[in-house]
Design an enzyme around this catalytic site. Sequence first.
Site, mmCIF file in Angstrom:
data_model
loop_
_atom_site.group_PDB
_atom_site.id
_atom_site.type_symbol
_atom_site.label_atom_id
_atom_site.label_comp_id
_atom_site.label_asym_id
_atom_site.label_seq_id
_atom_site.Cartn_x
_atom_site.Cartn_y
_atom_site.Cartn_z
ATOM 1 N N GLU B 247 0.322 1.690 6.532
ATOM 2 C CA GLU B 247 1.785 1.765 6.492
ATOM 3 C C GLU B 247 2.243 2.215 5.106
ATOM 4 O OE1 GLU B 247 4.116 1.735 8.628
ATOM 5 O OE2 GLU B 247 3.044 1.064 10.409
ATOM 6 N N SER B 371 9.909 -0.808 -6.644
ATOM 7 C CA SER B 371 10.469 0.251 -7.494
ATOM 8 C C SER B 371 9.329 1.042 -8.128
ATOM 9 C CB SER B 371 11.346 -0.357 -8.585
ATOM 10 O OG SER B 371 10.531 -0.908 -9.594
#
Lengths: 370, 388
Positions: B247, B371
């Site tokens: 994923e 991030s």
Amino acid sequence: MLADSVADFTTRRSPVERMRRLKGAPPGYEKALWKEISELGWVGILVPSEHGGLDLGFPEMRMVLEGLAKTLVPEPLCATAVLAAVLLRNLPSGEVRDRLLSEMAGGACRPVVAWQEAAGSLELNAGGCRLDGVPGAARLNGRKQFVHGAAGSDGYLVSAMTAANEACVLWIPADAGSVKVEHLLMADGRQMAGLGFEHTPVVQEHVVATGLVAKQALERMRDAALIMIGAELCGVMRGAIDLALNHLRTRKQFGKPIGAFQALAHRTVDLFIQLQLSMAVVDEAVKALQRADDDRTTQLASRAKARCSAAALRITRETIQIFGAMGFADECDVGLYVKRAVCLSAWFGNATFHQRRYARLCIVGKQEAS
Amino acid sequence: MTSVRTVDYNAMAEDDFRSTARAFFKAHFPEHLRFIMRRMRWDDMKDWYIAAGREGWLAPGWPQEWGGLGLNPDKRVVYLEELEAYGISRTHEHGVVQVGPILMKYGTPEQKNHYLPRILSGEHIWAQGYSEPNAGSDLANLSTTATVEGDHFVINGQKTWTSMADDATHIYLLARTDKDAPKKQLGISFILADLSTPGISIRPFDNICGHTEFCDVFFDNVRVPIANMVGQLNQGWTVAKSLLSHERINIGSPRRPQYALKRLETLARSRGLFANADFVAQFTVIKMDIEDHTSLYGKYVDKLKRGEELGSDVSMLKIWITELWQRITELLIEVGDEWSSVEGQQAIDGMEVDILSPYYYARASSIYGGSNEIQRNVLAKYVLELPS
């Protein structure tokens, strides 16, 4: 296994200190080490087995070039084992061509290719190098530039245009006499040369090939060179990043290893990404080259050369910053990597050159068409 | 709910599987929703979602016994490539991508039997309750608490950045169950909650593009059965971190900036910029950066095809493609000149284009999914082995 023998060879026979010792002194490499390299078979990786070569492929050639570049081995392997070998093996069989391939693989002869006529151009006739006169009494006129590996070589495979405006490939032995050789010291301490031909006589058997076959062989050589120089640049990048990582782990300031500072760690991650992108493009380009998928190879060759040239310059110059003031000292190895990157990036077109070339091949025409 | 499927997609040749996938998408995904930039709402997506869920095509990685396609990792990558190529945005996917695989690994038989079929039928739409006002990149710092009272947790706190909680029926959340744990990661549990439980309130807020996308979710003495915990008490961090490596490759797919790139190409062509050497030079750099990224991504796909797990180095794909995506949108607003200062969709030189949405949306890409700074920390530590 091949990669291991290359790594073993560089550790034992040619660590970076050797490049430092040889830099600046002509011919910029050692004949004894060239002999060892040819005995290992690496000069003949791309030479057909009927001429005594290993007849392996570009994946193996890439592995050797990348591995040797990691410690900046100065012997001109790419100039001979890639340029001369690819050019010759793509030319029709003949006495000179077959003999050169055999002698090259066996280490008896080291030919280099003199193809370039102008800076910033991959064109075959950018500078007007011409073969004039009738067969048997032909004369070569013109200049070749930036010939890597010329110092100490046994002769030059020279591209030129015939009076009928066809490409041809000639063999000019180094001891032919009427060749004016101007040696140039390269930034990284190796040598290259400019060759001047003025009414240089060329006997008929030294006209190795003429016409379309010569042109195509030169183009094939160009594609292979772009990709294999990309592989060498990958080796340079890996060597420089290893230097940087070692420094980041061991150099302490403010009480901790400087690699613990995010400003430096993140910068290094970005350099690592550039290396990984470079390796990925070279991987793909090598596969296309090996399949002889010509259209795709040409695009990929420009992509590989553009990426690797820009990435190697960036990685090596940022490694100076990571080393701080030490990186600016000549005795620090970083400078050796910076300079090899500068030389290999400039050879066969730099990043900007190949970005423009890629735009012509893949972007501008396509946009007009759609 | 488990249906008998007779096709072995894993045995299918890649090209045949591609055309099968394409045919399914063409038959079931509404034409007018392809390549839409904004987040799709449930009303837009539910017909597609329910049809795909029924036929297994919603959950390519789920085993066939649970109603998925049971695809191997390599075919799952192909599935995602075709999904993206057809312009289908993956929305309302938390149930399929997160809750499903986590329940299959850590859930009790009762949890699996209850929740898994309801994810595929569209009866349950899941929202993620991870981030909090003071727990973003430092997620383990979360302060929402779940206190045991009898056979219930009592949950108090606030989650935020919860995508489309106002479309969802359920939320999976991380809550602190032990304030005194020696490491803050060790005192967290993974809990499932019905959003209609008394004490939960949801406040949607607009994103920078002016679209309603995110919500605050408030928990005020919310009573949830302890049976809704997944995994062991205080083991929630491990449960939440178990997302599979295949994923993680998708977030670095070379197709992610394709909407922005298409807008850039079309706008530049209509403005005659391919005759402008400066623009061509800038565009070429971007194009080559995408091509090279595609080569690198291909190496990871090949690894999956060989059945290998991907390491933390896969993060570099996300860093490079999201920052490249941002550069594309930066060039896009340059190419728009004064038109780039106009709000919303507009007609420029005969074409309808929204210049600013890609510019805004690309900003989020380097923030979500960890991030890019956190990704760089991960690469520095685990791949480059730099000291910390």
